[in-house]
Every structure is written in C-alpha cells, then in structure tokens.
Design a protein around this motif. Structure first.
Motif, PDB file in Angstrom:
ATOM      1  N   LEU A   1       0.865  -1.169   0.000  1.00 12.37           N
ATOM      2  CA  LEU A   1       0.000   0.000   0.000  1.00 12.37           C
ATOM      3  C   LEU A   1       0.909   1.229   0.000  1.00 12.37           C
ATOM      4  O   LEU A   1       1.788   1.330   0.859  1.00 12.37           O
ATOM      5  N   PRO A   2       0.760   2.123  -0.970  1.00 12.92           N
ATOM      6  CA  PRO A   2       1.574   3.354  -0.937  1.00 12.92           C
ATOM      7  C   PRO A   2       1.335   4.075   0.388  1.00 12.92           C
ATOM      8  O   PRO A   2       0.187   4.331   0.749  1.00 12.92           O
ATOM      9  N   LYS A   3       2.391   4.386   1.104  1.00 15.15           N
ATOM     10  CA  LYS A   3       2.244   4.879   2.474  1.00 15.15           C
ATOM     11  C   LYS A   3       1.550   6.233   2.551  1.00 15.15           C
ATOM     12  O   LYS A   3       1.014   6.596   3.604  1.00 15.15           O
ATOM     13  N   TYR A   4       1.551   6.993   1.466  1.00 17.00           N
ATOM     14  CA  TYR A   4       0.860   8.276   1.508  1.00 17.00           C
ATOM     15  C   TYR A   4      -0.657   8.102   1.522  1.00 17.00           C
ATOM     16  O   TYR A   4      -1.393   9.043   1.818  1.00 17.00           O
ATOM     17  N   ILE A   5      -1.139   6.884   1.240  1.00 16.71           N
ATOM     18  CA  ILE A   5      -2.575   6.616   1.339  1.00 16.71           C
ATOM     19  C   ILE A   5      -3.042   6.794   2.782  1.00 16.71           C
ATOM     20  O   ILE A   5      -4.164   7.254   3.034  1.00 16.71           O
ATOM     21  N   PHE A   6      -2.174   6.458   3.737  1.00 16.59           N
ATOM     22  CA  PHE A   6      -2.528   6.659   5.145  1.00 16.59           C
ATOM     23  C   PHE A   6      -2.730   8.141   5.449  1.00 16.59           C
ATOM     24  O   PHE A   6      -3.560   8.506   6.286  1.00 16.59           O
ATOM     25  N   VAL A   7      -1.958   8.987   4.788  1.00 19.56           N
ATOM     26  CA  VAL A   7      -2.124  10.434   4.955  1.00 19.56           C
ATOM     27  C   VAL A   7      -3.476  10.869   4.390  1.00 19.56           C
ATOM     28  O   VAL A   7      -4.179  11.700   4.987  1.00 19.56           O
ATOM     29  N   PHE A   8      -3.855  10.308   3.251  1.00 17.92           N
ATOM     30  CA  PHE A   8      -5.166  10.613   2.683  1.00 17.92           C
ATOM     31  C   PHE A   8      -6.293  10.229   3.648  1.00 17.92           C
ATOM     32  O   PHE A   8      -7.316  10.916   3.736  1.00 17.92           O
ATOM     33  N   VAL A   9      -6.098   9.108   4.356  1.00 17.35           N
ATOM     34  CA  VAL A   9      -7.106   8.669   5.329  1.00 17.35           C
ATOM     35  C   VAL A   9      -7.288   9.732   6.409  1.00 17.35           C
ATOM     36  O   VAL A   9      -8.416  10.114   6.752  1.00 17.35           O
ATOM     37  N   LYS A  10      -6.172  10.220   6.956  1.00 23.31           N
ATOM     38  CA  LYS A  10      -6.243  11.245   7.999  1.00 23.31           C
ATOM     39  C   LYS A  10      -6.809  12.547   7.452  1.00 23.31           C
ATOM     40  O   LYS A  10      -7.568  13.248   8.147  1.00 23.31           O
ATOM     41  N   MET A  11      -6.440  12.897   6.222  1.00 23.26           N
ATOM     42  CA  MET A  11      -6.978  14.117   5.621  1.00 23.26           C
ATOM     43  C   MET A  11      -8.490  13.995   5.414  1.00 23.26           C
ATOM     44  O   MET A  11      -9.230  14.970   5.600  1.00 23.26           O
ATOM     45  N   GLY A  12      -8.958  12.808   5.030  1.00 20.44           N
ATOM     46  CA  GLY A  12     -10.392  12.590   4.879  1.00 20.44           C
ATOM     47  C   GLY A  12     -11.124  12.708   6.201  1.00 20.44           C
ATOM     48  O   GLY A  12     -12.186  13.350   6.293  1.00 20.44           O
ATOM     49  N   ASN A  13     -10.535  12.121   7.244  1.00 20.02           N
ATOM     50  CA  ASN A  13     -11.109  12.177   8.591  1.00 20.02           C
ATOM     51  C   ASN A  13     -11.202  13.615   9.091  1.00 20.02           C
ATOM     52  O   ASN A  13     -12.269  14.103   9.474  1.00 20.02           O
ATOM     53  N   ASN A  14     -10.068  14.312   9.063  1.00 12.47           N
ATOM     54  CA  ASN A  14     -10.020  15.685   9.564  1.00 12.47           C
ATOM     55  C   ASN A  14     -10.725  16.666   8.630  1.00 12.47           C
ATOM     56  O   ASN A  14     -11.243  17.688   9.074  1.00 12.47           O
ATOM     57  N   GLY A  15     -10.741  16.345   7.339  1.00 10.45           N
ATOM     58  CA  GLY A  15     -11.444  17.189   6.384  1.00 10.45           C
ATOM     59  C   GLY A  15     -12.944  17.161   6.612  1.00 10.45           C
ATOM     60  O   GLY A  15     -13.626  18.186   6.466  1.00 10.45           O
ATOM     61  N   PHE A  16     -13.478  15.999   6.984  1.00 13.00           N
ATOM     62  CA  PHE A  16     -14.908  15.911   7.288  1.00 13.00           C
ATOM     63  C   PHE A  16     -15.248  16.787   8.495  1.00 13.00           C
ATOM     64  O   PHE A  16     -16.259  17.501   8.493  1.00 13.00           O
ATOM     65  N   LYS A  17     -14.401  16.731   9.523  1.00  7.85           N
ATOM     66  CA  LYS A  17     -14.634  17.553  10.712  1.00  7.85           C
ATOM     67  C   LYS A  17     -14.537  19.044  10.377  1.00  7.85           C
ATOM     68  O   LYS A  17     -15.292  19.859  10.921  1.00  7.85           O
ATOM     69  N   MET A  18     -13.604  19.403   9.490  1.00  6.39           N
ATOM     70  CA  MET A  18     -13.491  20.792   9.070  1.00  6.39           C
ATOM     71  C   MET A  18     -14.746  21.230   8.318  1.00  6.39           C
ATOM     72  O   MET A  18     -15.194  22.378   8.460  1.00  6.39           O
TER      73      MET A  18
ATOM     74  N   THR B   1      -0.868  20.696   3.344  1.00  7.64           N
ATOM     75  CA  THR B   1      -1.004  19.688   4.401  1.00  7.64           C
ATOM     76  C   THR B   1      -0.503  18.335   3.924  1.00  7.64           C
ATOM     77  O   THR B   1       0.212  17.637   4.661  1.00  7.64           O
ATOM     78  N   PHE B   2      -0.860  17.963   2.705  1.00 11.26           N
ATOM     79  CA  PHE B   2      -0.411  16.678   2.165  1.00 11.26           C
ATOM     80  C   PHE B   2       1.103  16.646   2.022  1.00 11.26           C
ATOM     81  O   PHE B   2       1.757  15.677   2.429  1.00 11.26           O
ATOM     82  N   GLY B   3       1.681  17.707   1.443  1.00 11.45           N
ATOM     83  CA  GLY B   3       3.129  17.744   1.228  1.00 11.45           C
ATOM     84  C   GLY B   3       3.909  17.644   2.523  1.00 11.45           C
ATOM     85  O   GLY B   3       4.840  16.825   2.654  1.00 11.45           O
ATOM     86  N   VAL B   4       3.538  18.461   3.517  1.00  8.31           N
ATOM     87  CA  VAL B   4       4.229  18.435   4.812  1.00  8.31           C
ATOM     88  C   VAL B   4       4.035  17.088   5.496  1.00  8.31           C
ATOM     89  O   VAL B   4       4.983  16.504   6.052  1.00  8.31           O
ATOM     90  N   SER B   5       2.824  16.567   5.449  1.00  7.73           N
ATOM     91  CA  SER B   5       2.512  15.311   6.143  1.00  7.73           C
ATOM     92  C   SER B   5       3.251  14.118   5.551  1.00  7.73           C
ATOM     93  O   SER B   5       3.750  13.256   6.288  1.00  7.73           O
ATOM     94  N   VAL B   6       3.333  14.053   4.227  1.00  9.67           N
ATOM     95  CA  VAL B   6       4.009  12.916   3.586  1.00  9.67           C
ATOM     96  C   VAL B   6       5.513  12.941   3.884  1.00  9.67           C
ATOM     97  O   VAL B   6       6.122  11.900   4.153  1.00  9.67           O
ATOM     98  N   ILE B   7       6.104  14.126   3.845  1.00  7.40           N
ATOM     99  CA  ILE B   7       7.534  14.240   4.168  1.00  7.40           C
ATOM    100  C   ILE B   7       7.788  13.818   5.614  1.00  7.40           C
ATOM    101  O   ILE B   7       8.730  13.060   5.905  1.00  7.40           O
ATOM    102  N   LEU B   8       6.937  14.266   6.534  1.00  6.28           N
ATOM    103  CA  LEU B   8       7.103  13.894   7.941  1.00  6.28           C
ATOM    104  C   LEU B   8       6.806  12.413   8.165  1.00  6.28           C
ATOM    105  O   LEU B   8       7.429  11.779   9.024  1.00  6.28           O
ATOM    106  N   ALA B   9       5.867  11.850   7.390  1.00  2.60           N
ATOM    107  CA  ALA B   9       5.585  10.418   7.498  1.00  2.60           C
ATOM    108  C   ALA B   9       6.822   9.594   7.141  1.00  2.60           C
ATOM    109  O   ALA B   9       7.106   8.568   7.770  1.00  2.60           O
ATOM    110  N   HIS B  10       7.564  10.059   6.129  1.00  2.00           N
ATOM    111  CA  HIS B  10       8.797   9.368   5.733  1.00  2.00           C
ATOM    112  C   HIS B  10       9.856   9.457   6.826  1.00  2.00           C
ATOM    113  O   HIS B  10      10.383   8.432   7.288  1.00  2.00           O
ATOM    114  N   PHE B  11      10.183  10.670   7.249  1.00  2.00           N
ATOM    115  CA  PHE B  11      11.252  10.839   8.236  1.00  2.00           C
ATOM    116  C   PHE B  11      10.847  10.330   9.613  1.00  2.00           C
ATOM    117  O   PHE B  11      11.714   9.980  10.421  1.00  2.00           O
ATOM    118  N   GLY B  12       9.527  10.279   9.883  1.00  2.00           N
ATOM    119  CA  GLY B  12       9.070   9.759  11.161  1.00  2.00           C
ATOM    120  C   GLY B  12       9.392   8.287  11.360  1.00  2.00           C
ATOM    121  O   GLY B  12       9.460   7.810  12.494  1.00  2.00           O
TER     122      GLY B  12
END
Length: 260
Positions: A100-117, A153-164
């Motif tokens: 699974l491309p790991k940035y898909i997990f970021v999309f999941v969080k963006m979908g979750n938080n985007g709904f709340k927004m 948000t996606f760009g920053v999150s994916v970069i941090l997901a990698h280095f994290g």
C-alpha cells in the motif's frame, strides 16, 4: 507522477472506507455521538473568544466567525500533520502484510479531519447568516485557498511520514514547532491589525497558515481581496513539497518494514 495517479485510482476506495471507519470508531462509545464534531470546535472557540475578548481585550468584526474560521483551518492542518509523523509505524500490521503506498494513510487522515473541518465550516455559514455578512464574488477565492491548504497539508505530512519512520523523536520536535506556528498564525487575533509594520507582512508571506487563515477570513466575511501572488507562491511550494514527499515514499518504502 503516472505511478502516483495509478495508485491513487487503485487505493482511493480504501482511503474512503478507512476514513469512514475511523470516524465511526471515534463516536462508537460516546453518548452524544456525532454531536461531538460540532461541540468540540464550538467549545474551543468559546475558550479562545473568552481569552481574546476578556483577557487580551481584542475583538474583530464578526468575531465568533473570525475565530471559528481560524480554528477550523488550523485543526485540519495541525491534526493531520501530527498524526502523520508516526502514521507508518501505527499501521505496521498493514504495511508488513500488503503493499500500500504509504501516503494513502495520509489521505485517510486528511479525509477524517477534512470531514470535521466541513462540519466546522457549516457552523461558520450559520454565523455568517446570523451576522448578515454581505457576500460578493471574493467568496470564490475560497476554492484556491482550500486547494492550497490541502496540498500544503499533504506535502508536509508525507515528508514527515517518511522521516518519522527513521527519527524516533521527530514527533516531539513537530509538536513544539506546531505550537509555535499556532501562536504566529493569528488564530484569535488579526495579524494585519495587531502586528504593525513590516513584521506583519513577513508573517503573512512566510507563514503559510497565517496567510491562508487571513485570506480565508477576507474571502468569507470581510469581502476583501486576498494576497493572490503569495497564495500562488505557496501553492507552487506545496506542489513541490508534495512531489518530494511522494518521491521519498516510493524510493524508501521497501525499507520501512525493516525499521518498524
């Protein structure tokens, strides 16, 4: 880029399903259920409004809507970025079993938080109606502002997901930096009115969250033009950050399992 588009088309249903599952799990044991998605930002807004008006004697026109816009955008960015730092290790069971491309997990969080927004912005609309805010064509700037926000948000999150994956203490550093950014982004005060001289311009130009929050207020409630050149510049920077993040994920994703 072609591989990225193909993978998004292939796994977007997984991202949508996972976002829905997370939202349902959050309210599964709550007596108020989905009402917390409204009460949570509303209570925070009341706290910040109290601090701003009573303690710091600060007030802006359409103040409740003013604060709510800032909080809604900030919560989306802040929560997504924070959650993304350890997102690969938190999904280690999935990562170790299926591709699974790991940035898909970021999309999941963006979908979750985007709904709340979206829920928060529905309250902003209600406030605009109560305040009888005049509307003009500047409201159309909301579209490029949100697009820039999502890309940033996606760009920053994916970069941090990698280095994290490789830097154990990165989450602590990110928490501190986000806290500093919060106070420099004008969530409950106007940078244009409160920060005089060149410092206010510098904050708006070099702090993308301050710029996007300020311009979102201009577009929605103040019927004022936005900083088009600055927003365009940050849109291009966000595209670059997203490209770098996706490239890093594709290049090193085979080594993530060994580390986690």
């Amino acid at each position: 880029m072609k591989k990225f588009i193909q993978d998004v088309q292939k796994f977007y249903k997984y991202a949508i399903y996972s976002s829905k599952a997370e939202l349902k799990s959050e309210i599964a044991n709550s007596h108020l259920s989905w009402l917390w998605w409204i009460l949570d930002p509303l209570l925070f807004m009341l706290v910040y409004a109290f601090i701003s008006v009573i303690v710091f004697k600060a007030s802006e026109k359409y103040f409740m809507a003013f604060v709510f816009i800032g909080l809604s955008l900030w919560d989306f960015f802040n929560k997504t970025v924070k959650q993304s730092v350890k997102i690969v290790s938190h999904n280690s069971q999935v990562v170790s079993k299926v591709y699974l491309p790991k940035y898909i997990f970021v999309f999941v969080k963006m979908g979750n938080n985007g709904f709340k927004m979206t829920v928060s912005f529905s309250l902003v609309v209600c406030m605009m109606i109560l305040y009888k805010v005049p509307i003009n064509l500047n409201i159309l700037y909301v579209i490029p502002l949100l697009l820039t926000m999502f890309l940033l948000t996606f760009g920053v999150s994916v970069i941090l997901a990698h280095f994290g994956v490789f830097v154990e203490d990165l989450s602590n550093v990110v928490t501190v930096l986000l806290r500093l950014t919060f106070y420099l982004s004008g969530i409950f005060y106007s940078i244009s009115n409160r920060v005089k001289g060149p410092y206010g311009d510098l904050l708006l130009k070099f702090n993308p969250m301050a710029l996007l929050i300020n311009d979102m207020r201009n577009a929605l409630i103040y019927a004022s033009p936005i900083h088009r050149k600055a927003v365009l510049a940050w849109f291009l920077v966000s595209c670059l950050l997203s490209f770098i993040g996706v490239k890093l994920i594709y290049k090193y994703e085979n080594s993530y399992v060994k580390v986690i």
